[in-house]
Enzyme design. Structure first.
Site: not given
Ligand code: SDX
Length: 429
Positions: A306, A363
């Site tokens: 998140h 989710d």
């Molecule tokens: C919702 O914003 C809100 O409030 C949203 C929400 C709401 O109520 O409105 O809470 C609802 O959208 C919840 C989120 C649902 N999405 C997912 O579950 C999709 C999977 N999660 C991600 O793709 C990710 O965690 C995000 C998009 C939610 C957040 O991404 P960020 O903050 O942009 O973080 P990032 O992509 O920069 O990741 C940081 C690191 C990276 O690794 P490094 O580059 O540091 O090596 O964490 C890793 C990412 O690759 N990473 C994940 C991951 N999420 C982040 N690795 C594996 N699986 C994941 N799910």
């Protein structure tokens, strides 16, 4: 003396005002930065940028705190319901019995759709993405409610808000029924909000659908938990579109489109797809987690991570407990829930996730509840949109009522070609 922060740039120093929030959060007010220094800031994805000051919802991502108008989500989950929480978010206070009755009556009064709107569903091919249908028909409400294209007073806002809250559920149910070739079922005059939605989804002309009260309670809880969440992607979109003066229907229709994405609201579908794929391919949890950790695979553990929560998303804990309760009550097991719990246990022991502070979000378990209630997979993100509707309405109105509402128009840093001349067609390579 108001707090300031000094920004030193070469021999130039600028004192920026510091804005302090209710919970002592601090922000640099950079609204005069460019005028004073010629500089702008850059923050890809707005991870460090506050778009507004808001009194609606508070999240502390490090502590895993979520409050609607100051009330902890755990207390609302235990004592409240979706419509009462919607009222709290939109109008700022928990309603009196009279206010709740009046709001509930308004929702009943406006839950039907204009007959002409029903024909809109005939224009969509079968298997149309329900979020496309939802966004299109919500926008079409602008055509059928022209009196709300301009909202100048509290009464017209209340009417428009009630229409949206009441009709979003009917639109969702109608789009499902139409897609399945079923006759549409009119809202039931005596059923309350969530039970009425299930009635419109699953009743037949010859037999009313009577859901288990536990299913109604679980769905109502799910809607409550989704009701608002600060400036998430879809809410920021609603505020962005509303900042141009666009009407409420158009603004929430845009919010639906933003919510659709798999990184945002579409994640609840992506989680179930992921779990079903793991089962179909008989991949072990350990192997799947390894696949996620190897970035070359481009696989994310959907439902984890998140932008704000760097601790447990409090909603996921509440939903997980509700999953277990509704399945126990229905005396059912869901292999996907067991798989999700195994995935969570393995991930939370793995340094890849722990180091990146990746925890289950809202989710991760919501799809299991929706499956237990019988909501089809294709409608999962639509359920998120129904839940988020009061938050979108509240945030849109807060922005509209701001002392000096401004058009949202971010700047950029240009990195394209320096000035160059036009090359006539016959001179190009
Ligand atoms: C919702 O914003 C809100 O409030 C949203 C929400 C709401 O109520 O409105 O809470 C609802 O959208 C919840 C989120 C649902 N999405 C997912 O579950 C999709 C999977 N999660 C991600 O793709 C990710 O965690 C995000 C998009 C939610 C957040 O991404 P960020 O903050 O942009 O973080 P990032 O992509 O920069 O990741 C940081 C690191 C990276 O690794 P490094 O580059 O540091 O090596 O964490 C890793 C990412 O690759 N990473 C994940 C991951 N999420 C982040 N690795 C594996 N699986 C994941 N799910």
């Amino acid at each position: 003396m108001p707090e300031t922060a000094r920004l030193q740039m070469g021999d130039k120093a600028v004192d920026l005002p510091v804005v302090v929030g209710t919970e002592d959060e601090r922000a640099l007010d950079i609204s005069t930065l460019r005028a004073q220094t010629g500089y702008i800031t850059l923050d890809d994805g707005y991870g460090n940028t506050g778009a507004c000051q808001s009194a609606i919802t508070f999240i502390d991502g490090e502590q895993g705190i979520l409050r609607y108008r100051g009330i902890p989500i755990e207390q609302l989950a235990e004592h409240s319901n979706f419509i009462e929480a919607a009222y709290l978010l939109i109008w700022g206070e928990l309603p009196t019995q009279r206010q709740l009755n009046d709001f509930s009556d308004l929702l009943t009064k406006h839950q039907a759709l204009h007959e002409a709107i029903r024909h809109h569903f005939d224009l969509f091919p079968s298997n149309s993405p329900p979020m496309a249908v939802l966004s299109a028909v919500l926008n079409a409400l602008s055509c059928f409610n022209p009196e709300f294209l301009r909202i100048d007073d509290e009464n017209s806002f209340q009417e428009a808000a009630a229409r949206l809250m009441a009709k979003v559920r009917t639109i969702a149910a109608y789009s499902y029924r139409h897609d399945r070739g079923y006759p549409t079922i009119h809202p039931h005059p005596d059923k309350k909000y969530t039970a009425n939605f299930l009635h419109m989804m699953f009743s037949q002309p010859y037999k009313d659908y009577e859901p288990d009260p536990e299913q109604v309670r679980a769905l109502d809880l799910l809607l409550l938990l989704h009701a608002d969440h600060e400036q998430n992607c879809s809410t920021a979109t609603v505020r962005m579109v509303g900042s141009s003066g666009a009407n409420l229907f158009a603004s929430v229709a845009a919010g639906v489109c933003a919510l659709w994405g798999p990184l945002h609201g579409g994640a609840n579908v992506a989680v179930v797809d992921m779990l079903e794929e793991i089962r179909r391919t008989k991949t072990t949890v350990k192997d799947f987690v390894q696949q996620v950790k190897d970035k070359r695979n481009g696989i994310r553990l959907m439902g984890f991570g998140h932008r704000v929560y760097k601790n447990f998303d409090p909603r996921s804990r509440i939903i997980k407990k509700a999953c277990e309760a509704v399945l126990a009550k229905l005396q059912r097991k869901d292999p996907l829930l067991e798989l999700a719990e195994e995935l969570e246990a393995v991930a939370l022991e793995d340094s890849y996730f722990v180091d990146r502070k990746l925890y289950p979000n809202v989710d991760f378990y919501s799809g299991t509840i929706l499956r237990a209630i019988g909501i089809p997979h294709s409608m999962f993100t639509v359920m998120f949109a129904i839940g988020r509707m009061p938050g979108w309405i509240a945030q849109w109105y807060e922005a509209r009522k701001a002392a000096s509402p401004r058009l949202h128009r971010p700047r950029q840093v240009y990195i394209g070609p320096a000035q160059r001349s036009y090359t006539p067609l016959d001179k190009r390579g």
